[in-house]
Design an enzyme around this catalytic site. Structure first.
Site, mmCIF file in Angstrom:
data_model
loop_
_atom_site.group_PDB
_atom_site.id
_atom_site.type_symbol
_atom_site.label_atom_id
_atom_site.label_comp_id
_atom_site.label_asym_id
_atom_site.label_seq_id
_atom_site.Cartn_x
_atom_site.Cartn_y
_atom_site.Cartn_z
ATOM 1 N N ARG A 172 0.827 -1.209 0.000
ATOM 2 C CA ARG A 172 0.000 0.000 0.000
ATOM 3 C C ARG A 172 0.865 1.264 0.000
ATOM 4 N NH1 ARG A 172 -5.270 0.233 2.296
ATOM 5 N NH2 ARG A 172 -4.792 2.116 3.445
ATOM 6 N N ARG A 176 9.304 6.210 -3.565
ATOM 7 C CA ARG A 176 9.530 7.147 -4.670
ATOM 8 C C ARG A 176 10.940 7.690 -4.657
ATOM 9 N NH1 ARG A 176 4.779 10.187 -2.758
ATOM 10 N NH2 ARG A 176 2.943 9.134 -3.619
ATOM 11 N N ARG A 249 -8.669 -6.490 13.744
ATOM 12 C CA ARG A 249 -7.794 -5.718 14.600
ATOM 13 C C ARG A 249 -8.628 -4.555 15.082
ATOM 14 N NH1 ARG A 249 -3.781 -7.277 17.338
ATOM 15 N NH2 ARG A 249 -2.648 -5.291 17.242
ATOM 16 N N ARG A 280 0.383 5.893 16.457
ATOM 17 C CA ARG A 280 0.490 7.232 15.891
ATOM 18 C C ARG A 280 -0.303 8.226 16.711
ATOM 19 N NH1 ARG A 280 -2.425 5.526 10.162
ATOM 20 N NH2 ARG A 280 -4.263 4.598 11.102
ATOM 21 N N GLU A 300 -3.214 6.575 19.171
ATOM 22 C CA GLU A 300 -3.884 5.398 18.625
ATOM 23 C C GLU A 300 -3.166 4.132 19.081
ATOM 24 O OE1 GLU A 300 -4.983 6.457 14.579
ATOM 25 O OE2 GLU A 300 -4.924 4.331 14.094
ATOM 26 N N TYR A 348 -11.258 -4.884 3.820
ATOM 27 C CA TYR A 348 -10.460 -3.704 4.174
ATOM 28 C C TYR A 348 -10.690 -2.661 3.078
ATOM 29 C CZ TYR A 348 -6.069 -1.279 5.670
ATOM 30 O OH TYR A 348 -5.118 -0.384 6.111
ATOM 31 N N ASP A 350 -11.153 1.039 1.452
ATOM 32 C CA ASP A 350 -10.979 2.483 1.536
ATOM 33 C C ASP A 350 -12.321 3.124 1.176
ATOM 34 O OD1 ASP A 350 -8.308 2.489 2.266
ATOM 35 O OD2 ASP A 350 -7.583 2.474 0.208
HETATM 36 N N1 UDP Z 1 3.684 1.145 7.654
HETATM 37 C C1 UDP Z 1 4.935 1.164 8.244
HETATM 38 N N2 UDP Z 1 5.392 2.332 8.790
HETATM 39 C C2 UDP Z 1 4.656 3.467 8.780
HETATM 40 C C3 UDP Z 1 3.395 3.458 8.143
HETATM 41 C C4 UDP Z 1 2.929 2.267 7.596
HETATM 42 O O1 UDP Z 1 5.603 0.162 8.305
HETATM 43 O O2 UDP Z 1 5.138 4.491 9.312
HETATM 44 C C5 UDP Z 1 3.196 -0.128 7.066
HETATM 45 C C6 UDP Z 1 2.513 -0.998 8.094
HETATM 46 O O3 UDP Z 1 2.841 -2.337 7.793
HETATM 47 C C7 UDP Z 1 1.042 -0.754 7.841
HETATM 48 C C8 UDP Z 1 1.017 -0.568 6.326
HETATM 49 O O4 UDP Z 1 2.251 0.091 6.045
HETATM 50 O O5 UDP Z 1 0.260 -1.838 8.244
HETATM 51 C C9 UDP Z 1 -0.164 0.224 5.805
HETATM 52 O O6 UDP Z 1 -0.210 1.455 6.469
HETATM 53 P P1 UDP Z 1 -1.387 2.491 6.260
HETATM 54 O O7 UDP Z 1 -0.959 3.736 6.934
HETATM 55 O O8 UDP Z 1 -1.752 2.532 4.837
HETATM 56 O O9 UDP Z 1 -2.582 1.839 7.089
HETATM 57 P P2 UDP Z 1 -3.951 2.525 7.570
HETATM 58 O O10 UDP Z 1 -3.776 4.007 7.448
HETATM 59 O O11 UDP Z 1 -5.025 1.953 6.701
HETATM 60 O O12 UDP Z 1 -4.067 2.103 8.971
#
Ligand code: UDP
Length: 366
Positions: A172, A176, A249, A280, A300, A348, A350
């Site tokens: 996901r 870049r 989860r 976060r 969170e 899951y 979006d």
């Molecule tokens: N991820 C990570 N570090 C970060 C942010 C995301 O390793 O700082 C990885 C982690 O495995 C996570 C996945 O990327 O489960 C997807 O993150 P995303 O933020 O897309 O998840 P959401 O916002 O849907 O909770």
């Protein structure tokens, strides 16, 4: 003759859109929700003049122009672009992984230098075909970034080591070789001005909504009201968990009002070390460029879901996939009931995909 053509169970994004389109086509519709408010998990609540994302941050993004045109009928969207910051024991890095991240991590200046660094770390790790999230991450961005920005965060979020997680989760995230901090690769992105609750209220304008009404508790009376049901609750709960509960989860939020105008300078800061117990901190005002004198933050905490908790992320592993398939077979046999949305389809999703799916149901059904 029943009083309604459709009973829509759940006033979230999926249910609201279906109800809106059905009423537009002249159908009689009743929407119910067990919560005291509409908007499901995109519900925002105003605190100190700030729209607080009560069930987790939602950032709208899509590549689908039709979906963008559809949703922007109901609210004006601002120009918010998600650019999270990662905090690893006090070292700050830009996300997603891009030239700013590589420069801070290694001092590299050009895309070629960054690429060479990643390549050498990938080769040193000796991974040819990634078999799990850890190997996938190392082959995408190398060991340093994996150790500092991925490993701890992912283990906290999913409660399992990266070696036991599927590699697709990390796909996901964009990688870049440009100076672009935009977290999403989407053409359209933003936050509805005035909050998501207002957006859903606009979609549900002039539609009959009953709140604090739990379908599963009053099923017998409610079923008598409508010819058909659009059910957006949890599919396993609908069938009384007869094959067992699907796993999720869950997330717990600790929300605090602070008597200062700026706590972290960004909407999203990820704590990527393993020791910090939360994943976060969201500072809600920055989703709408707020200038209020106070600020509201949510820490969170990711947790394993148990019965009675709020379900968030479906666990897309084999075991749950098989269990869902059994419930899906039962759902397909329910002639008068249509299952939709994240909980109804155990997906899951979006937000843009929820809209696509609701509109496609409308096309078929109405
Ligand atoms: N991820 C990570 N570090 C970060 C942010 C995301 O390793 O700082 C990885 C982690 O495995 C996570 C996945 O990327 O489960 C997807 O993150 P995303 O933020 O897309 O998840 P959401 O916002 O849907 O909770």
């Amino acid at each position: 003759m029943k009083k309604y053509d459709y009973l829509v169970v759940g006033a979230g994004l999926f249910g609201a859109i279906f109800a809106h389109e059905a009423v537009k086509k002249g159908k009689k519709v009743l929407v119910i929700d067990k919560r005291p408010n509409v908007a499901g998990n995109i519900y925002t609540e105003e605190i100190e003049g700030i729209n607080v994302h009560k069930y987790g941050a939602h950032i709208f993004h899509t590549n689908n122009k039709e979906v963008w045109n559809y949703i922007t009928q109901f609210a004006e969207f601002n120009r918010y672009t998600n650019s999270p910051v990662a905090n690893y024991n006090g070292e700050l890095y830009s996300l997603p992984f891009n030239m700013y991240t590589f420069n801070k991590m290694w001092g590299v200046v050009t895309p070629e230098q960054a690429e060479a660094k990643i390549k050498s770390q990938r080769e040193a790790a000796g991974i040819t075909e990634p078999k799990n999230l850890e190997e996938q991450a190392i082959s995408l961005v190398g060991t340093d970034i994996y150790e500092k920005l991925i490993k701890g965060y992912t283990q906290k979020q999913w409660g399992r080591p990266c070696t036991e997680l599927p590699s697709f989760i990390i796909k996901r995230l964009p990688v870049r070789l440009t100076f672009d901090n935009n977290y999403f690769n989407a053409l359209y992105q933003g936050i509805p001005m005035g909050g998501y609750t207002k957006l859903i209220e606009n979609i549900l304008e002039n539609i009959e909504v009953r709140l604090n009404c739990d379908y599963l508790e009053h099923r017998d009376e409610l079923d008598k009201l409508a010819d058909k049901i659009v059910y957006t609750g949890a599919i396993d709960a609908y069938f009384g968990f007869k094959y067992g509960a699907l796993e999720y989860r869950s997330v717990r939020f600790e929300t605090e009002v602070l008597d200062k105008s700026n706590f972290q300078g960004n909407a999203v800061v990820n704590y990527t070390d393993a020791e910090t117990p939360f994943t976060r901190i969201i500072e809600h005002k920055f989703f709408e460029f707020g200038t209020q004198p106070k600020t509201v933050i949510s820490r969170e905490y990711s947790s394993e879901w148990k019965l009675g908790d709020e379900p968030y992320y479906p666990v897309n592993d084999e075991k749950n996939g098989e269990l869902y398939a059994k419930y899906k077979a039962l759902a397909d046999a329910e002639r008068q009931v249509i299952f939709g949305g994240r909980l109804g389809e155990y997906k899951y999703y979006d937000m843009d995909k929820v809209i696509e799916s609701a509109l496609s149901l409308c096309n078929k059904e109405l």
